[in-house]
Enzyme design. Structure first.
Site, PDB file in Angstrom:
ATOM      1  N   LYS A   7      48.231  32.700  37.014  1.00  0.00           N
ATOM      2  CA  LYS A   7      48.475  32.906  35.587  1.00  0.00           C
ATOM      3  C   LYS A   7      49.827  32.292  35.176  1.00  0.00           C
ATOM      4  O   LYS A   7      50.655  31.972  36.022  1.00  0.00           O
ATOM      5  CB  LYS A   7      48.471  34.411  35.278  1.00  0.00           C
ATOM      6  CG  LYS A   7      47.107  35.072  35.524  1.00  0.00           C
ATOM      7  CD  LYS A   7      46.076  34.604  34.527  1.00  0.00           C
ATOM      8  CE  LYS A   7      44.846  35.478  34.462  1.00  0.00           C
ATOM      9  NZ  LYS A   7      43.753  35.075  35.367  1.00  0.00           N
TER      10      LYS A   7
HETATM   11  C1  PLP Z   1      40.582  37.039  30.537  1.00  0.00           C
HETATM   12  C2  PLP Z   1      40.883  37.841  31.771  1.00  0.00           C
HETATM   13  N1  PLP Z   1      40.774  39.171  31.727  1.00  0.00           N
HETATM   14  C3  PLP Z   1      41.063  39.938  32.805  1.00  0.00           C
HETATM   15  C4  PLP Z   1      41.471  39.377  33.986  1.00  0.00           C
HETATM   16  C5  PLP Z   1      41.674  40.272  35.175  1.00  0.00           C
HETATM   17  O1  PLP Z   1      42.930  40.205  35.737  1.00  0.00           O
HETATM   18  P1  PLP Z   1      43.134  40.496  37.304  1.00  0.00           P
HETATM   19  O2  PLP Z   1      42.521  39.375  38.059  1.00  0.00           O
HETATM   20  O3  PLP Z   1      44.626  40.553  37.441  1.00  0.00           O
HETATM   21  O4  PLP Z   1      42.492  41.813  37.600  1.00  0.00           O
HETATM   22  C6  PLP Z   1      41.639  37.992  34.071  1.00  0.00           C
HETATM   23  C7  PLP Z   1      42.181  37.316  35.272  1.00  0.00           C
HETATM   24  O5  PLP Z   1      41.680  37.101  36.281  1.00  0.00           O
HETATM   25  C8  PLP Z   1      41.322  37.191  32.941  1.00  0.00           C
HETATM   26  O6  PLP Z   1      41.436  35.862  32.971  1.00  0.00           O
END
Ligand code: PLP
Length: 371
Positions: free
Chosen positions: A186
């Site tokens: 990210k």
């Molecule tokens: C749009 C979106 N929402 C939620 C997430 C979930 O984040 P994480 O992977 O940190 O749980 C991500 C990332 O992977 C994402 O791109």
């Protein structure tokens, strides 16, 4: 690979000394979960987002789930989400006991269409999750307006949109709460898993703090069942080294995005995504839209250019949501996006020469795939 899709080693090389020094401090203190770095990061990230509170958690998915639960989501409640997003947006609704209901995208920005959102509201709807997809904020004013009139909460999925803005307001500061991901790739990435909830509502922040820590506000005294969803100190320490660089990194991404736009204007068969007026993207990803996407991608790989597909299948057509009874054609904008989207390399360590290499490869690949 001449231009990899992502190059985290290049990002970390100049930061390694600072990160390792911070980690040595964590090792020496022996405080690995919560503690000084986590609390300081929460203050610093809240300040960066312009919110009163930030609660660091284990992932972006935790952040979404805890935000929904803190806002009182109950079994059977409906939450409106776009079908074109990472599965975590909808998954967290289900995990919190709710039911995701899909509403299609605005074709210009690939974010939730406010009119489609309004049309999807039923008596069971409790909230909506605008996703700031690829880093561009959703059209928050009409979404907040509809939600306000209909008594719904708004949780921004800002996982891809650190420091993006909408009419001068920061992503993550506009809804009742917002979820951020610090997954390594990210714009602000940890060296492992981490996430955060931002909010101006002290009650929501307090509820998320309890949920992330097994439902306890006082050690071993549990108000409710919760989760092991805490942020660890090593991640918070690394995030604190990176956060002061985030604005400059995003500015570099924006510069490269402008360069992509200029070069791609001369390439037939490639549609680009532009920032809507009044919105500034974090440019987490640079999406283009092409016919024969998979073949284009294959040609580019052979030419040494890494690409991504975010996302190849919209959620309503994936097996976990088959029970909702959707079929192809239900959300045509999301389906067209999934069919044609290709994400190009875009990260602050890239240079303009690499952008030109990517565009040249894309242009040749599009021509070859059409033959
Ligand atoms: C749009 C979106 N929402 C939620 C997430 C979930 O984040 P994480 O992977 O940190 O749980 C991500 C990332 O992977 C994402 O791109």
């Amino acid at each position: 690979m001449r231009v990899p899709f992502l190059d985290l080693a290049a990002q970390h090389a100049p930061l390694a000394g600072d990160i390792l020094a911070a980690w040595r401090g964590v090792l020496e203190a022996g405080a690995f979960v919560g503690g000084e770095h986590v609390e300081a990061f929460e203050r610093e990230f809240a300040m960066a987002c312009g919110t009163r509170h930030c609660v660091a958690v284990g992932s972006g998915t935790d952040a979404l789930r805890f935000a929904f639960m803190a806002l009182g989501l109950a079994p059977g409640d409906e939450v409106i989400v776009p079908p074109m997003t990472f599965i975590a947006t909808a998954e967290a609704v289900t995990q919190a006991g709710g039911r995701p209901v899909f509403a299609d995208l605005d074709p210009a920005t690939h974010t939730l269409d406010p009119a489609r959102f309004e049309a999807a509201i039923t008596p069971k709807t409790r909230g909506v999750v605008p996703v700031h997809l690829y880093g561009q904020p959703a059209d928050m004013e009409p979404i907040l307006d509809v939600a306000g009139r209909r008594g719904l909460w708004v949780v921004e999925d800002a996982a891809q949109a650190h420091l993006a803005t909408y009419r001068g307001r920061m992503a993550g500061s506009m809804g009742h709460a917002a979820a951020f991901s610090f997954y390594p790739g990210k714009n602000l990435g940890a060296c492992g898993e981490a996430g955060a909830v931002t909010t101006d509502d002290a009650r929501v922040a307090a509820a998320v703090r309890v949920l992330r820590d097994h439902g306890q506000a006082t050690k071993n005294v549990h108000e409710r069942e919760g989760y092991n969803g805490r942020c660890d100190a090593l991640q918070a320490a690394a995030l604190r080294v990176k956060l002061p660089r985030l604005a400059a990194w995003n500015a570099k991404r924006a510069e490269l995005a402008v360069r992509y736009g200029e070069l791609l204007a001369a390439v037939p068969g490639v549609d680009v995504s532009t920032e809507a007026e009044g919105r500034s993207s974090s440019w987490h990803l640079y999406p283009v839209f092409v016919e024969h996407r998979d073949r284009v991608r294959e040609f580019m790989t052979r030419m040494g250019v890494g690409t991504g597909v975010h996302y190849p299948v919209p959620l309503h057509l994936m097996p976990p949501y088959a029970h909702l009874g959707h079929r192809e054609g239900d959300f045509p904008v999301a389906e067209d996006c999934a069919r044609r989207v290709l994400t190009l390399p875009l990260y602050p360590e890239m240079n303009e020469a690499q952008v030109a290499i990517v565009v040249e490869a894309l242009s040749r690949a599009v021509a070859a795939a059409a033959r």
